[in-house]
Write a protein that holds these residues in place. Sequence first.
Motif, PDB file in Angstrom:
ATOM      1  N   PHE A 162       0.821  -1.208   0.000  1.00  0.00           N
ATOM      2  CA  PHE A 162       0.000   0.000   0.000  1.00  0.00           C
ATOM      3  C   PHE A 162       0.861   1.266   0.000  1.00  0.00           C
ATOM      4  N   PHE A 245      -8.508   6.224   0.202  1.00  0.00           N
ATOM      5  CA  PHE A 245      -8.929   4.832   0.095  1.00  0.00           C
ATOM      6  C   PHE A 245      -7.930   3.899   0.776  1.00  0.00           C
ATOM      7  N   VAL A 246      -6.647   4.156   0.552  1.00  0.00           N
ATOM      8  CA  VAL A 246      -5.603   3.336   1.171  1.00  0.00           C
ATOM      9  C   VAL A 246      -5.695   3.425   2.687  1.00  0.00           C
ATOM     10  N   ALA A 249      -8.639   1.254   3.629  1.00  0.00           N
ATOM     11  CA  ALA A 249      -8.528  -0.157   3.239  1.00  0.00           C
ATOM     12  C   ALA A 249      -7.448  -0.904   4.016  1.00  0.00           C
ATOM     13  N   ILE A 252      -8.571  -2.522   7.438  1.00  0.00           N
ATOM     14  CA  ILE A 252      -9.525  -3.605   7.173  1.00  0.00           C
ATOM     15  C   ILE A 252      -8.803  -4.829   6.611  1.00  0.00           C
ATOM     16  N   THR A 253      -7.910  -4.602   5.668  1.00  0.00           N
ATOM     17  CA  THR A 253      -7.176  -5.710   5.035  1.00  0.00           C
ATOM     18  C   THR A 253      -6.308  -6.442   6.053  1.00  0.00           C
ATOM     19  N   THR A 283      -1.789   5.136   8.760  1.00  0.00           N
ATOM     20  CA  THR A 283      -2.700   5.659   7.738  1.00  0.00           C
ATOM     21  C   THR A 283      -2.613   7.171   7.611  1.00  0.00           C
TER      22      THR A 283
END
Length: 575
Positions: A162, A245-246, A249, A252-253, A283
């Motif tokens: 990511f 988005f990253v 995401a 969650i990933t 993040t």
Amino acid sequence: MKKVSTYILENWYRYLWILFCMLMAIGLDMLYPQITKIIVNQVFVGGRMELLPGLLVGIVLIGVGRSVFGYYKEFTADKTGAYIGVGMRKELFAHIQSLSLDFFGRTNTGELMARVKDDIDHIWQVVGFIGTLSVEVVVHVISILYCMFHLSWKLTLVPVVFMVICGVYAIVLEKKLDRVYEDISEENAQLTTIAEENLAGVRTVKAFAREKFEISKFLSHNKKYYDLNMREAKIMVKYNPIFSFVAVALPITTTVLGGVLVMKGEMDIGSLVAFVEYSRNCTWPMEILGWITNSISSAMASRKKVRRIFEATSSVKVKEDPVVLPEISGKVEFSHVSFGIEDTEILRDVSFVLEAGGTLGIMGATGSGKTTITNLLQRFYDAGEGEVLIDGTDVRDMTLRQIRENISVVMQDVFLFSDTIGENIKMGMRDTLSESRVKCAASRAQASDFIEGLDDKYETVIGERGVGLSGGQKQRISIARALSKDAPILVLDDSTSALDMETEKKIQKTLYDLEGTTKIIIAHRISAVRHADEIIYLENGRVAERGTHEELLAKRGLYYDTYMAQYGASFAMAE
């Protein structure tokens, strides 16, 4: 111009403190997930409730420590950026002041204002808060990846992927924004110039009813500035959702994939909770990556603009070992002086000698080169050919300070600052001029009567460029300013054009009573120069006629024609 890196090295101790606070804050950030791991594994799963109070106290202390170190880091970063910004702005302004008049002839005021204010601000932010934040993002991410790797090297591959994606997009974004910021910076300078010109010349705009035209011109540049900022916004809007988005995401990933590893027995539940916490902690660098890139691109574009100003050099050079005269008596000599700008010839083979204490009158049509003579005398420009001498010394061999300190000038275009009348008169000797001397100069310039009639007298604050005063009042304050300096050389460039005949006559008497002062009087009125020791009449940059008032009238040439135009045949016969 000092390099940005030089400013940073000069403040190394501040940056060292910032780095220390940053490392402590990041270290505490890395410690918090480890405590949550212990709470999950040993308290909730292992049932060791006696450990919980101590662990909770540890979390509180981490929060307090993180706040303290975070505060000092950001405060010091802002303070350091401000300190460097002030230094850079001071250096830039001093450099601009050192440039010769030809630079200002080809560079508009709005551009210089944009460089001194907006562009330095952009650089200021990067060497301060933004730069510190950029370093923090790198250190923070490396620290998180290290901690993640020790929890699960397999799961660490997910945030790495990511982050690589975000890094690639950040590089692409920076390149696109760099081109846009070049154009934004240029248009900002244009917009500032138009606004500055219109506000300074508002009387002219209104007098010619040009409001609609000027508004239209301003709106066209404003629209272009808007379009450029919209281009920037579109680029940001295009790439920011990827970073956002990253940021959503990634946690969650890692939660889903980490749960699979827990079920396989390759990872305990406490490690998964800590890993997810780390992923949430990494993040925010992705979320602000676009903003940081935006700020850095803006600063890089501003740095290029500022560097161009620093690359400009003065065409007037001072020798390494200049001549410093012990005292200046005021003798002025032009010896076969020629001067031109680019391909335009302004003066050609001009020669005259003005003894100390003498008076020279200069006349000629508009554009004949009268004001250029005073510019060369003050060494605003250097003669292309010939010599300009003060007391027998070429001005090119002297220091600019000594030349200009010993010349008082009443300029054709009167400029008054938005300050008190007293301070405007003191400008020549602001720190040493007494109030009695200011009042004496005002009296000699026939300005004391109207000044004393004001409510605050010499403490009256006048508007920008003397708004609120008549043309004659502004000229008289300008004359008082020159007289208060008491310099051995006095230059008056059409300085009584806005005065009535009676006031002009009184001021001329004052001027001719100045013993020991060399006077150069540039005028269109015969009355201003008729008592001069010598009068030269310029035509197309050359000395067409020279002599005393009587001698020039006897020649019946250009001077005689001017006299006839101003006084008429009956007065000429009387002469």
